[in-house]
Design a protein around this motif. Sequence first.
Motif, PDB file in Angstrom:
ATOM      1  N   ALA A 121       0.959  -1.295  -0.214  1.00 41.99           N
ATOM      2  CA  ALA A 121       0.401   0.177  -0.254  1.00 41.99           C
ATOM      3  C   ALA A 121       0.831   1.167   0.063  1.00 41.99           C
ATOM      4  N   ALA A 122       1.841   1.579   0.627  1.00 36.01           N
ATOM      5  CA  ALA A 122       2.366   2.874   0.769  1.00 36.01           C
ATOM      6  C   ALA A 122       3.729   2.473  -1.034  1.00 36.01           C
ATOM      7  N   VAL A 123       3.967   1.883  -1.247  1.00 36.62           N
ATOM      8  CA  VAL A 123       4.540   1.664  -2.835  1.00 36.62           C
ATOM      9  C   VAL A 123       3.500   1.934  -3.764  1.00 36.62           C
ATOM     10  N   GLY A 124       2.125   2.076  -3.798  1.00 33.35           N
ATOM     11  CA  GLY A 124       1.064   1.742  -4.033  1.00 33.35           C
ATOM     12  C   GLY A 124       1.037   3.403  -3.721  1.00 33.35           C
ATOM     13  N   PHE A 125       1.113   3.787  -3.409  1.00 29.83           N
ATOM     14  CA  PHE A 125       0.391   5.180  -2.254  1.00 29.83           C
ATOM     15  C   PHE A 125       2.074   6.244  -3.634  1.00 29.83           C
ATOM     16  N   ALA A 126       2.479   5.734  -3.222  1.00 33.28           N
ATOM     17  CA  ALA A 126       3.875   6.568  -4.078  1.00 33.28           C
ATOM     18  C   ALA A 126       4.235   6.523  -5.161  1.00 33.28           C
TER      19      ALA A 126
END
Length: 92
Positions: A8-13
């Motif tokens: 999710a953090a990678v997707g948000f970035a």
Amino acid sequence: MVNYVALAAVGFALFIFLVLLLLGAETKKRTSHESSLLQWRREIADRFGWGSQEKIQQHPYALEIQVWVLRAATLAAFCFTCWHTANAEFQG
């Protein structure tokens, strides 16, 4: 759960990066006829014989396609982020 949070953090970035690219593409599309930078790129391309490629890249339809592809990629990154955030919430 940790994997879902990391994804999710990678997707948000990725989503934020694509939003910034999309804003730049929208601006380029709207101001292409009055931009001094794009005029300078056309002059350099004509000087070195790349004129046809630069004309294709700056054509209104090409800019429109670029904007729509970035919109779709941004939506996909947002959905990816939401999916993995929901999975992390329900798994943990």
